[in-house]
Write a protein that holds these residues in place. Structure first.
Motif, PDB file in Angstrom:
ATOM      1  N   VAL A 202       0.754  -1.263  -0.200  1.00 46.16           N
ATOM      2  CA  VAL A 202       0.155   0.211  -0.023  1.00 46.16           C
ATOM      3  C   VAL A 202       0.900   1.227   0.038  1.00 46.16           C
ATOM      4  O   VAL A 202       1.760   1.376   0.577  1.00 46.16           O
ATOM      5  CB  VAL A 202      -0.988  -0.046   1.060  1.00 46.16           C
ATOM      6  N   LEU A 203       0.632   2.148  -0.843  1.00 45.77           N
ATOM      7  CA  LEU A 203       1.326   3.479  -0.773  1.00 45.77           C
ATOM      8  C   LEU A 203       0.469   4.739  -0.521  1.00 45.77           C
ATOM      9  O   LEU A 203      -0.761   4.458  -0.606  1.00 45.77           O
ATOM     10  CB  LEU A 203       1.675   3.664  -2.204  1.00 45.77           C
ATOM     11  N   HIS A 204       1.022   5.579  -0.009  1.00 42.99           N
ATOM     12  CA  HIS A 204       0.399   6.910   0.173  1.00 42.99           C
ATOM     13  C   HIS A 204       1.335   8.043  -0.119  1.00 42.99           C
ATOM     14  O   HIS A 204       2.434   7.952   0.228  1.00 42.99           O
ATOM     15  CB  HIS A 204       0.097   7.114   1.684  1.00 42.99           C
ATOM     16  N   SER A 205       0.611   9.292  -0.727  1.00 44.94           N
ATOM     17  CA  SER A 205       1.388  10.280  -0.710  1.00 44.94           C
ATOM     18  C   SER A 205       1.244  11.044   0.747  1.00 44.94           C
ATOM     19  O   SER A 205       0.172  11.434   1.114  1.00 44.94           O
ATOM     20  CB  SER A 205       0.806  11.237  -1.847  1.00 44.94           C
ATOM     21  N   LEU A 206       2.061  11.052   1.618  1.00 39.87           N
ATOM     22  CA  LEU A 206       1.899  11.658   3.067  1.00 39.87           C
ATOM     23  C   LEU A 206       1.611  13.271   2.917  1.00 39.87           C
ATOM     24  O   LEU A 206       1.395  13.719   3.866  1.00 39.87           O
ATOM     25  CB  LEU A 206       2.959  11.028   3.828  1.00 39.87           C
TER      26      LEU A 206
END
Ligand SMILES: Cc1ncc(COP(=O)(O)O)c(C=O)c1O
Length: 397
Positions: A202-206
């Motif tokens: 899972v990826l997020h742009s923080l």
């Protein structure tokens, strides 16, 4: 805090008391080098151990490590690797997993930077990319082939808010021997549980909701321990897009209020979406929290929070964009999303089709039919919902 603490409690109490000063809150350790014993740590990333002392800031550092552990916990992953931005996380993962001759299936509408990276640099390096509508499981099934190593989804998608069924995609990908990565930036861990639904990464742009205050760039990949160790060695150390400790500190501050903010973003977005849906100038509103969303059933099944991002199509296109930029008093005309302030930005359809979305023929025609002259992307902030609505009402009048 117990093993079974709610996500809301974990967001607040999951940050450990700092062991050095007993500070409530994580100190910002700005150092780029750390003292080690001779021979204690290998000089090359090839000799990197999972449990080794801090050595050099690009490999890992104390403030960033606390953030990685917090993010792994919130997504129920084994470990996480932080990067300098969401794009650095995405490009790091893609370059780490894919090599010449591999095949990947990527959403045909996804964040422009990822779409352009796949159509550009990855194809130049010999990776075969199929852009597919990941909301259409038959299309995905047809695109899978023996060399497919990765299915890369984003849900909800920026800016069309289309959804992907993570559980069904994981099943399809795994049967074909491929991994599934899900960019869950817009949903956040409080809206979607990609790893529990079967995704591998899972990826997020923080930079967006996780930070929430618009003052730090960051990105993360969460997944299995061994996979994260390999990603750190290959993509973080060698590509070099390490997160700064001061950004990690700002994002740690943001995580504490993320569940509360997501509730407020959702409440505001729902009010604004319902107002826009009734407005005579507005042709269409795209928001996963509306009963009119084409995948409303999937939204109910997989999203615990519909988030604060919506898009609308309105008569006037470019001219209306200029008018909104001039007349809006509370909402700012600016890119990005997930901040405390409400932001609106116009994405002209022909620009999106020329630069970012690889849609042709029927697919381009269907996109034009939905998006008209363009999409107004509206990231609903934390202001009082009725005042955001009033601002739009006066500007659209
Ligand atoms: C869904 C999504 N993924 C990734 C990114 C890239 O993140 P960053 O701007 O932090 O590099 C964005 C940025 O808008 C995004 O919206």
């Amino acid at each position: 805090m117990t093993e079974r603490s709610s996500l809301r409690t974990r967001a607040v109490a999951g940050e450990p008391v700092d062991p050095t000063y007993r500070a409530i809150g994580t100190p910002v350790v700005q150092a780029t080098s750390f003292v080690v014993e001779p021979g204690e740590v290998g000089f090359s990333a090839a000799d990197m151990q999972e449990e080794q002392p801090y050595f050099y800031g690009r490999w890992g550092s104390p403030t960033v490590r606390v953030l990685e552990q917090r993010l792994a916990d919130l997504d129920d992953g084994e470990d996480a690797v932080c990067f300098a931005s969401g794009m650095a996380a995405a490009s790091g993962l893609l370059l780490h997993l894919l090599r010449a001759g591999d095949h990947a299936i990527v959403s045909d509408v996804c964040y422009a930077g990822v779409a352009e990276l796949c159509a550009g640099a990855l194809r130049r390096l010999g990776v075969e990319i199929t852009f597919a509508d990941l909301s259409d499981l038959e299309e995905v099934r047809g695109a899978l082939r023996p060399g497919t190593r990765l299915v890369y989804a984003e849900t909800p998608v920026n800016p069309t808010l289309r959804l992907a069924d993570v559980e069904a995609l994981a099943d399809l990908a795994h049967r074909a021997g491929a991994a599934l990565a899900v960019d869950s930036t817009i949903a956040t861990p409080f809206g979607l549980r990609p790893l529990a639904l079967g995704a591998d990464y899972v990826l997020h742009s923080l930079t967006k909701y996780a930070c929430g205050h618009g003052d730090a760039l960051g990105g993360v990949v969460v997944g299995r321990r061994a996979a994260m160790a390999a990603l750190r060695q290959d993509a973080l150390v060698h590509l070099g897009a390490a997160m700064s400790p001061s950004s990690a500190s700002l994002i740690l501050r943001g995580l504490v209020t993320l569940p509360l903010r997501m509730r407020a973003h959702e409440e505001g977005a729902r009010a604004v979406a319902e107002f826009l849906e009734r407005h005579p100038r507005v042709r269409r509103v795209l928001y996963p929290g509306l009963a009119s969303h084409p995948q409303a059933e999937l939204a109910r099944r997989q999203l615990q929070n519909a988030s604060g991002l919506l898009a609308f199509v309105a008569d006037g296109g470019d001219a209306l964009a200029r008018r909104l930029a001039e007349r809006l008093r509370l909402i700012l005309y600016a890119v990005s999303l997930g901040k405390h302030r409400s932001l609106v930005y116009f994405l002209p359809t022909e620009d999106l089709l020329r630069t970012s979305f690889p849609l042709q023929g029927d697919k381009a025609a269907r996109f034009r039919a939905v998006a008209g002259e363009g999409l107004f992307r509206l990231s609903v902030g934390l202001e009082a919902p009725e005042e955001i609505v009033a601002d739009l009402e006066q500007a659209l009048r």
